[in-house]
Design a protein around this motif. Structure first.
Motif, PDB file in Angstrom:
ATOM      1  N   LEU A 111      18.096  38.645 -49.219  1.00 14.04           N
ATOM      2  CA  LEU A 111      18.003  40.074 -49.498  1.00 14.04           C
ATOM      3  C   LEU A 111      18.976  40.873 -48.623  1.00 14.04           C
ATOM      4  O   LEU A 111      19.496  41.904 -49.042  1.00 14.04           O
ATOM      5  CB  LEU A 111      16.568  40.561 -49.263  1.00 14.04           C
ATOM      6  CG  LEU A 111      16.252  42.012 -49.656  1.00 14.04           C
ATOM      7  CD1 LEU A 111      16.467  42.205 -51.148  1.00 14.04           C
ATOM      8  CD2 LEU A 111      14.815  42.363 -49.281  1.00 14.04           C
ATOM      9  N   GLU A 112      19.222  40.361 -47.404  1.00 15.11           N
ATOM     10  CA  GLU A 112      20.103  41.074 -46.486  1.00 15.11           C
ATOM     11  C   GLU A 112      21.529  41.167 -47.015  1.00 15.11           C
ATOM     12  O   GLU A 112      22.285  42.068 -46.660  1.00 15.11           O
ATOM     13  CB  GLU A 112      20.106  40.375 -45.126  1.00 15.11           C
ATOM     14  CG  GLU A 112      18.808  40.525 -44.358  1.00 15.11           C
ATOM     15  CD  GLU A 112      18.878  39.888 -42.990  1.00 15.11           C
ATOM     16  OE1 GLU A 112      19.409  40.520 -42.064  1.00 15.11           O
ATOM     17  OE2 GLU A 112      18.393  38.755 -42.854  1.00 15.11           O
ATOM     18  N   LYS A 113      21.917  40.208 -47.849  1.00 15.40           N
ATOM     19  CA  LYS A 113      23.282  40.204 -48.374  1.00 15.40           C
ATOM     20  C   LYS A 113      23.562  41.439 -49.229  1.00 15.40           C
ATOM     21  O   LYS A 113      24.697  41.894 -49.316  1.00 15.40           O
ATOM     22  CB  LYS A 113      23.521  38.936 -49.200  1.00 15.40           C
ATOM     23  CG  LYS A 113      23.463  37.650 -48.382  1.00 15.40           C
ATOM     24  CD  LYS A 113      23.680  36.424 -49.256  1.00 15.40           C
ATOM     25  CE  LYS A 113      23.584  35.155 -48.434  1.00 15.40           C
ATOM     26  NZ  LYS A 113      23.761  33.944 -49.263  1.00 15.40           N
ATOM     27  N   THR A 114      22.533  41.967 -49.855  1.00 18.95           N
ATOM     28  CA  THR A 114      22.720  43.135 -50.712  1.00 18.95           C
ATOM     29  C   THR A 114      22.447  44.442 -49.967  1.00 18.95           C
ATOM     30  O   THR A 114      22.934  45.495 -50.364  1.00 18.95           O
ATOM     31  CB  THR A 114      21.778  43.064 -51.930  1.00 18.95           C
ATOM     32  OG1 THR A 114      20.416  42.953 -51.477  1.00 18.95           O
ATOM     33  CG2 THR A 114      22.111  41.848 -52.781  1.00 18.95           C
ATOM     34  N   LYS A 115      21.688  44.394 -48.863  1.00 16.84           N
ATOM     35  CA  LYS A 115      21.302  45.606 -48.147  1.00 16.84           C
ATOM     36  C   LYS A 115      22.129  45.879 -46.899  1.00 16.84           C
ATOM     37  O   LYS A 115      22.206  47.010 -46.440  1.00 16.84           O
ATOM     38  CB  LYS A 115      19.821  45.523 -47.749  1.00 16.84           C
ATOM     39  CG  LYS A 115      18.863  45.664 -48.924  1.00 16.84           C
ATOM     40  CD  LYS A 115      17.433  45.809 -48.437  1.00 16.84           C
ATOM     41  CE  LYS A 115      16.487  46.131 -49.591  1.00 16.84           C
ATOM     42  NZ  LYS A 115      15.101  46.340 -49.119  1.00 16.84           N
ATOM     43  N   TYR A 116      22.752  44.829 -46.337  1.00 17.48           N
ATOM     44  CA  TYR A 116      23.441  44.991 -45.051  1.00 17.48           C
ATOM     45  C   TYR A 116      24.682  45.871 -45.201  1.00 17.48           C
ATOM     46  O   TYR A 116      25.491  45.687 -46.114  1.00 17.48           O
ATOM     47  CB  TYR A 116      23.847  43.630 -44.487  1.00 17.48           C
ATOM     48  CG  TYR A 116      24.414  43.703 -43.083  1.00 17.48           C
ATOM     49  CD1 TYR A 116      23.571  43.800 -41.983  1.00 17.48           C
ATOM     50  CD2 TYR A 116      25.791  43.690 -42.863  1.00 17.48           C
ATOM     51  CE1 TYR A 116      24.074  43.882 -40.696  1.00 17.48           C
ATOM     52  CE2 TYR A 116      26.307  43.772 -41.580  1.00 17.48           C
ATOM     53  CZ  TYR A 116      25.441  43.862 -40.503  1.00 17.48           C
ATOM     54  OH  TYR A 116      25.952  43.939 -39.230  1.00 17.48           O
ATOM     55  N   LYS A 117      24.830  46.820 -44.304  1.00 15.30           N
ATOM     56  CA  LYS A 117      25.995  47.697 -44.303  1.00 15.30           C
ATOM     57  C   LYS A 117      26.983  47.234 -43.238  1.00 15.30           C
ATOM     58  O   LYS A 117      26.688  47.290 -42.045  1.00 15.30           O
ATOM     59  CB  LYS A 117      25.571  49.153 -44.047  1.00 15.30           C
ATOM     60  CG  LYS A 117      24.721  49.741 -45.162  1.00 15.30           C
ATOM     61  CD  LYS A 117      24.371  51.199 -44.882  1.00 15.30           C
ATOM     62  CE  LYS A 117      23.539  51.782 -46.022  1.00 15.30           C
ATOM     63  NZ  LYS A 117      23.167  53.201 -45.757  1.00 15.30           N
ATOM     64  N   PHE A 118      28.140  46.777 -43.679  1.00 20.70           N
ATOM     65  CA  PHE A 118      29.147  46.246 -42.761  1.00 20.70           C
ATOM     66  C   PHE A 118      29.930  47.384 -42.104  1.00 20.70           C
ATOM     67  O   PHE A 118      30.364  48.320 -42.772  1.00 20.70           O
ATOM     68  CB  PHE A 118      30.114  45.326 -43.499  1.00 20.70           C
ATOM     69  CG  PHE A 118      29.503  44.032 -43.942  1.00 20.70           C
ATOM     70  CD1 PHE A 118      29.458  42.939 -43.091  1.00 20.70           C
ATOM     71  CD2 PHE A 118      28.965  43.899 -45.217  1.00 20.70           C
ATOM     72  CE1 PHE A 118      28.890  41.749 -43.491  1.00 20.70           C
ATOM     73  CE2 PHE A 118      28.390  42.715 -45.632  1.00 20.70           C
ATOM     74  CZ  PHE A 118      28.355  41.627 -44.766  1.00 20.70           C
ATOM     75  N   VAL A 119      30.081  47.273 -40.794  1.00 16.73           N
ATOM     76  CA  VAL A 119      30.949  48.179 -40.036  1.00 16.73           C
ATOM     77  C   VAL A 119      32.148  47.350 -39.598  1.00 16.73           C
ATOM     78  O   VAL A 119      32.017  46.417 -38.811  1.00 16.73           O
ATOM     79  CB  VAL A 119      30.226  48.776 -38.815  1.00 16.73           C
ATOM     80  CG1 VAL A 119      31.183  49.668 -38.028  1.00 16.73           C
ATOM     81  CG2 VAL A 119      28.998  49.558 -39.254  1.00 16.73           C
ATOM     82  N   ILE A 120      33.328  47.677 -40.111  1.00 22.21           N
ATOM     83  CA  ILE A 120      34.516  46.856 -39.902  1.00 22.21           C
ATOM     84  C   ILE A 120      35.488  47.579 -38.976  1.00 22.21           C
ATOM     85  O   ILE A 120      35.887  48.717 -39.239  1.00 22.21           O
ATOM     86  CB  ILE A 120      35.216  46.545 -41.241  1.00 22.21           C
ATOM     87  CG1 ILE A 120      34.236  45.820 -42.186  1.00 22.21           C
ATOM     88  CG2 ILE A 120      36.464  45.700 -41.034  1.00 22.21           C
ATOM     89  CD1 ILE A 120      34.790  45.567 -43.562  1.00 22.21           C
ATOM     90  N   ARG A 150      30.254  36.065 -44.287  1.00 26.75           N
ATOM     91  CA  ARG A 150      30.549  37.243 -43.463  1.00 26.75           C
ATOM     92  C   ARG A 150      29.288  37.855 -42.855  1.00 26.75           C
ATOM     93  O   ARG A 150      29.295  38.327 -41.718  1.00 26.75           O
ATOM     94  CB  ARG A 150      31.255  38.250 -44.360  1.00 26.75           C
ATOM     95  CG  ARG A 150      31.797  39.476 -43.691  1.00 26.75           C
ATOM     96  CD  ARG A 150      32.553  40.272 -44.753  1.00 26.75           C
ATOM     97  NE  ARG A 150      32.747  41.648 -44.363  1.00 26.75           N
ATOM     98  CZ  ARG A 150      32.941  42.630 -45.222  1.00 26.75           C
ATOM     99  NH1 ARG A 150      32.961  42.377 -46.518  1.00 26.75           N
ATOM    100  NH2 ARG A 150      33.138  43.858 -44.807  1.00 26.75           N
ATOM    101  N   LEU A 151      28.190  37.825 -43.604  1.00 26.45           N
ATOM    102  CA  LEU A 151      26.932  38.385 -43.108  1.00 26.45           C
ATOM    103  C   LEU A 151      26.478  37.645 -41.856  1.00 26.45           C
ATOM    104  O   LEU A 151      26.091  38.266 -40.862  1.00 26.45           O
ATOM    105  CB  LEU A 151      25.856  38.292 -44.187  1.00 26.45           C
ATOM    106  CG  LEU A 151      24.435  38.673 -43.740  1.00 26.45           C
ATOM    107  CD1 LEU A 151      24.373  40.152 -43.370  1.00 26.45           C
ATOM    108  CD2 LEU A 151      23.426  38.347 -44.830  1.00 26.45           C
ATOM    109  N   GLY A 152      26.526  36.304 -41.898  1.00 24.94           N
ATOM    110  CA  GLY A 152      26.092  35.515 -40.748  1.00 24.94           C
ATOM    111  C   GLY A 152      26.887  35.827 -39.501  1.00 24.94           C
ATOM    112  O   GLY A 152      26.327  35.958 -38.403  1.00 24.94           O
ATOM    113  N   THR A 153      28.197  35.976 -39.659  1.00 28.57           N
ATOM    114  CA  THR A 153      29.055  36.289 -38.514  1.00 28.57           C
ATOM    115  C   THR A 153      28.712  37.654 -37.932  1.00 28.57           C
ATOM    116  O   THR A 153      28.591  37.819 -36.713  1.00 28.57           O
ATOM    117  CB  THR A 153      30.541  36.256 -38.917  1.00 28.57           C
ATOM    118  OG1 THR A 153      30.875  34.938 -39.374  1.00 28.57           O
ATOM    119  CG2 THR A 153      31.433  36.608 -37.740  1.00 28.57           C
ATOM    120  N   HIS A 154      28.537  38.653 -38.794  1.00 21.52           N
ATOM    121  CA  HIS A 154      28.224  40.001 -38.313  1.00 21.52           C
ATOM    122  C   HIS A 154      26.865  40.043 -37.615  1.00 21.52           C
ATOM    123  O   HIS A 154      26.715  40.693 -36.575  1.00 21.52           O
ATOM    124  CB  HIS A 154      28.256  40.989 -39.471  1.00 21.52           C
ATOM    125  CG  HIS A 154      29.603  41.590 -39.704  1.00 21.52           C
ATOM    126  ND1 HIS A 154      29.898  42.904 -39.413  1.00 21.52           N
ATOM    127  CD2 HIS A 154      30.762  41.052 -40.162  1.00 21.52           C
ATOM    128  CE1 HIS A 154      31.164  43.150 -39.696  1.00 21.52           C
ATOM    129  NE2 HIS A 154      31.710  42.041 -40.163  1.00 21.52           N
TER     130      HIS A 154
END
Length: 269
Positions: free
Chosen positions: A198-207, A20-24
């Protein structure tokens, strides 16, 4: 076992290495304007990215995939979620089923890395052809670190093939060779972003609402299939296989690459 066919039947999403991170992170590279944009996704999977983009009324999306089962599920998702600005096509030929200079943006995820060098060049050629001048080619891919030995690449691909019927990445895939091919085919490389763990734990998803509905739909389909004994056994098989094909850090690296078509300086070979 064919993992891609399993994904198509069950409607799974975010199954590529960076999920999901890669897509966002990829979709953040798409310029946000009030002008209409046409987007092509190469390898549209089960249609989740199309659902995310449906939140933007200025975007018209086309998705192609060489697996008919994927297209069937895309259309099921489209109907269920009432997606209004997208279309999906089953496509198996080398050339894309679109005219020259048609799209503003071409995207793909976890498609290029598993291609041979010849197939990679063909996709780059077609992306260039269907893009308008100054159009963007944006992709999210996981390839081998330069330090990963040939033996390690071959070993991992052999194991991946045995469990999933798909390789991790072509053994020759490298950032340097990809850059050279892109430039030789008329693209200007605008940005290369490495995706770090590291981004996987810090990234804030806007859905957005469409993504939320799509996530719920995929979850519903996943749990529904678990009541089918055959699908349950496949689910458990691939869950165990994922643990057996665990890849250590420093073997692979993931990038989002953004390129711009510049037809004015490109001369066909």
């Amino acid at each position: 076992m064919n993992y891609l066919k399993y994904i198509a039947r069950t409607g799974r999403i975010n199954q590529h290495p960076q999920g999901r991170l890669g897509t966002h992170l990829l979709l953040k590279k798409i310029p946000h304007t009030s002008e209409a944009k046409t987007i092509l996704e190469i390898g549209c999977g089960t249609g989740h990215t199309a659902a995310i983009l449906s939140n933007n009324p200025f975007i018209y999306y086309e998705g192609i995939d060489n697996m008919l089962e994927m297209i069937h599920f895309c259309n099921k998702r489209k109907k269920k979620l009432n997606l209004f600005n997208c279309n999906f096509k089953h496509h198996t030929k080398n050339s894309f089923p679109y005219q020259d200079n048609f799209f503003d943006i071409v995207i793909c995820e976890s498609v290029l890395a598993i291609q041979s060098p010849e197939q990679y060049k063909q996709i780059v050629t077609e992306a260039f052809r269907v893009l308008k001048d100054k159009g963007l080619f944006i992709f999210n891919e996981t390839i081998w670190c330069p330090s990963t030995s040939s033996d390690t690449r071959q070993k991992i691909n052999t194991i991946s093939l045995s469990y999933f019927n798909i390789i991790q990445a072509d053994e020759s895939a490298s950032l340097t060779s990809w850059e050279t091919t892109l430039i030789n085919h008329g693209f200007k490389i605008k940005h290369i972003e490495e995706i770090h763990d590291l981004e996987k734990t810090k990234y804030k998803f806007v859905i957005n609402d469409f993504e939320l509905k799509s996530l719920h739909y995929s979850d519903k389909m996943k749990y529904r299939t678990l009541f089918n004994p055959k699908e349950l056994s496949l689910y458990l098989y691939f869950k165990i296989a994922n643990r057996k094909v665990k890849i250590e850090k420093g073997i692979l690296e993931s990038y989002i690459i953004t390129c711009e078509k510049n037809s004015l300086t490109y001369e066909k070979p």
